[in-house]
Scaffold this motif. Structure first.
Motif, mmCIF file in Angstrom:
data_model
loop_
_atom_site.group_PDB
_atom_site.id
_atom_site.type_symbol
_atom_site.label_atom_id
_atom_site.label_comp_id
_atom_site.label_asym_id
_atom_site.label_seq_id
_atom_site.Cartn_x
_atom_site.Cartn_y
_atom_site.Cartn_z
ATOM 1 N N HIS A 46 62.664 22.068 67.567
ATOM 2 C CA HIS A 46 63.970 22.705 67.485
ATOM 3 C C HIS A 46 64.005 23.902 66.521
ATOM 4 O O HIS A 46 64.509 24.967 66.853
ATOM 5 C CB HIS A 46 64.992 21.650 67.045
ATOM 6 C CG HIS A 46 66.407 22.027 67.316
ATOM 7 N ND1 HIS A 46 67.164 21.411 68.277
ATOM 8 C CD2 HIS A 46 67.214 22.959 66.752
ATOM 9 C CE1 HIS A 46 68.377 21.930 68.294
ATOM 10 N NE2 HIS A 46 68.429 22.883 67.367
ATOM 11 N N LEU A 47 63.506 23.714 65.311
ATOM 12 C CA LEU A 47 63.700 24.692 64.234
ATOM 13 C C LEU A 47 62.459 24.761 63.364
ATOM 14 O O LEU A 47 61.850 23.736 63.065
ATOM 15 C CB LEU A 47 64.896 24.254 63.377
ATOM 16 C CG LEU A 47 65.184 25.014 62.089
ATOM 17 C CD1 LEU A 47 65.686 26.419 62.387
ATOM 18 C CD2 LEU A 47 66.199 24.261 61.245
ATOM 19 N N ARG A 48 62.090 25.989 62.956
ATOM 20 C CA ARG A 48 61.017 26.166 61.968
ATOM 21 C C ARG A 48 61.641 26.733 60.700
ATOM 22 O O ARG A 48 62.472 27.637 60.753
ATOM 23 C CB ARG A 48 59.934 27.123 62.478
ATOM 24 C CG ARG A 48 58.794 27.279 61.454
ATOM 25 C CD ARG A 48 57.661 28.168 61.922
ATOM 26 N NE ARG A 48 58.137 29.508 62.176
ATOM 27 C CZ ARG A 48 57.975 30.156 63.330
ATOM 28 N NH1 ARG A 48 57.355 29.590 64.333
ATOM 29 N NH2 ARG A 48 58.448 31.371 63.481
ATOM 30 N N ILE A 49 61.222 26.181 59.558
ATOM 31 C CA ILE A 49 61.673 26.670 58.255
ATOM 32 C C ILE A 49 60.427 27.010 57.448
ATOM 33 O O ILE A 49 59.525 26.186 57.314
ATOM 34 C CB ILE A 49 62.509 25.625 57.496
ATOM 35 C CG1 ILE A 49 63.697 25.164 58.332
ATOM 36 C CG2 ILE A 49 62.968 26.187 56.146
ATOM 37 C CD1 ILE A 49 64.458 24.004 57.729
ATOM 38 N N ASP A 60 65.114 29.457 65.116
ATOM 39 C CA ASP A 60 65.377 28.521 66.201
ATOM 40 C C ASP A 60 64.246 28.690 67.211
ATOM 41 O O ASP A 60 63.885 29.803 67.572
ATOM 42 C CB ASP A 60 66.725 28.818 66.856
ATOM 43 C CG ASP A 60 67.057 27.811 67.930
ATOM 44 O OD1 ASP A 60 67.706 26.800 67.610
ATOM 45 O OD2 ASP A 60 66.651 28.033 69.085
ATOM 46 N N LEU A 61 63.652 27.595 67.644
ATOM 47 C CA LEU A 61 62.482 27.638 68.524
ATOM 48 C C LEU A 61 62.859 27.536 70.001
ATOM 49 O O LEU A 61 62.149 26.920 70.787
ATOM 50 C CB LEU A 61 61.502 26.530 68.123
ATOM 51 C CG LEU A 61 60.963 26.635 66.696
ATOM 52 C CD1 LEU A 61 60.115 25.433 66.337
ATOM 53 C CD2 LEU A 61 60.177 27.934 66.507
ATOM 54 N N GLY A 62 63.978 28.152 70.371
ATOM 55 C CA GLY A 62 64.424 28.130 71.759
ATOM 56 C C GLY A 62 65.101 26.829 72.132
ATOM 57 O O GLY A 62 65.050 26.398 73.284
ATOM 58 N N GLY A 66 70.980 24.718 70.241
ATOM 59 C CA GLY A 66 71.111 25.707 69.182
ATOM 60 C C GLY A 66 71.007 25.153 67.771
ATOM 61 O O GLY A 66 71.008 23.955 67.536
ATOM 62 N N THR A 67 70.896 26.096 66.860
ATOM 63 C CA THR A 67 70.864 25.820 65.432
ATOM 64 C C THR A 67 71.992 26.613 64.804
ATOM 65 O O THR A 67 72.160 27.799 65.098
ATOM 66 C CB THR A 67 69.520 26.270 64.822
ATOM 67 O OG1 THR A 67 68.459 25.546 65.447
ATOM 68 C CG2 THR A 67 69.482 26.024 63.329
ATOM 69 N N LEU A 68 72.766 25.957 63.948
ATOM 70 C CA LEU A 68 73.842 26.644 63.233
ATOM 71 C C LEU A 68 73.461 26.804 61.775
ATOM 72 O O LEU A 68 72.882 25.897 61.173
ATOM 73 C CB LEU A 68 75.147 25.855 63.330
ATOM 74 C CG LEU A 68 75.704 25.592 64.721
ATOM 75 C CD1 LEU A 68 77.007 24.795 64.621
ATOM 76 C CD2 LEU A 68 75.929 26.870 65.493
ATOM 77 N N LEU A 69 73.785 27.950 61.226
ATOM 78 C CA LEU A 69 73.616 28.225 59.806
ATOM 79 C C LEU A 69 74.976 28.647 59.284
ATOM 80 O O LEU A 69 75.517 29.675 59.716
ATOM 81 C CB LEU A 69 72.573 29.319 59.581
ATOM 82 C CG LEU A 69 72.329 29.727 58.141
ATOM 83 C CD1 LEU A 69 71.783 28.547 57.331
ATOM 84 C CD2 LEU A 69 71.376 30.904 58.071
ATOM 85 N N GLY A 76 66.751 33.257 68.350
ATOM 86 C CA GLY A 76 65.588 34.132 68.431
ATOM 87 C C GLY A 76 65.071 34.685 67.123
ATOM 88 O O GLY A 76 64.037 34.261 66.649
ATOM 89 N N GLU A 77 65.778 35.611 66.545
ATOM 90 C CA GLU A 77 65.315 36.289 65.346
ATOM 91 C C GLU A 77 65.390 35.373 64.126
ATOM 92 O O GLU A 77 66.390 34.676 63.931
ATOM 93 C CB GLU A 77 66.153 37.538 65.071
ATOM 94 C CG GLU A 77 65.979 38.629 66.102
ATOM 95 C CD GLU A 77 64.564 39.179 66.138
ATOM 96 O OE1 GLU A 77 63.979 39.430 65.079
ATOM 97 O OE2 GLU A 77 64.042 39.352 67.258
ATOM 98 N N PRO A 78 64.358 35.378 63.278
ATOM 99 C CA PRO A 78 64.411 34.600 62.037
ATOM 100 C C PRO A 78 65.551 35.070 61.135
ATOM 101 O O PRO A 78 65.839 36.262 61.066
ATOM 102 C CB PRO A 78 63.055 34.875 61.388
ATOM 103 C CG PRO A 78 62.182 35.364 62.496
ATOM 104 C CD PRO A 78 63.086 36.061 63.461
#
Length: 135
Positions: A46-49, A60-62, A66-69, A76-78
């Motif tokens: 899901h997500l790379r940190i 977000d790895l597609g 989704g990922t919320l911040l 897409g974009e880091p």
């Protein structure tokens, strides 16, 4: 009280506190992820940190959900995080915290697991290599 060196950033998610280091971590449903979340709205990976110039960079790895911040979807974009922030991975909420460089060894509700411990745990789950002599 004895003190130990602590990382500058921590991820609190799903009842765990994870110390961030230069080694990227992946959050997802895949049991081989560094942070395994067993929740159907979380994607397999899901997500790379990762820490870049001492600040967390979230990618977000597609993921499907989704990922919320801090309530905003990241795609897409880091995205760099410069202060404490709330995250949501699928339906799982978490928090990125900028910690102090020194902390009491007994502090923290959940304790802090170092990433090398997570890596050892992940490696222990990998299947044994197949016999190279067999066809």
């Amino acid at each position: 009280m004895e003190s130990e060196e602590q990382p500058a950033w921590e991820l609190e998610i799903d009842g765990r506190m994870i110390a961030l280091s230069r080694q990227p971590i992946v959050v997802g449903r895949d049991p081989l992820c560094d942070v395994h979340l067993e929740q159907e709205r979380v994607s397999w990976r899901h997500l790379r940190i990762e820490l870049v110039e001492d600040e967390p960079l979230l990618t977000d790895l597609g993921s499907t959900n989704g990922t919320l911040l801090d309530g905003r979807r990241i795609d897409g974009e880091p995205i760099a995080v410069s202060g404490d922030a709330e995250t949501q991975v699928g339906g799982v909420r978490g928090r990125l915290r900028e910690g102090s460089t020194q902390r009491s060894a007994s502090s923290g509700r959940f304790g802090t697991r170092r990433l090398d411990e997570l890596g050892r745990r992940r490696a222990a789950r990998l299947p044994a290599p197949k016999d190279a002599g067999r066809l």
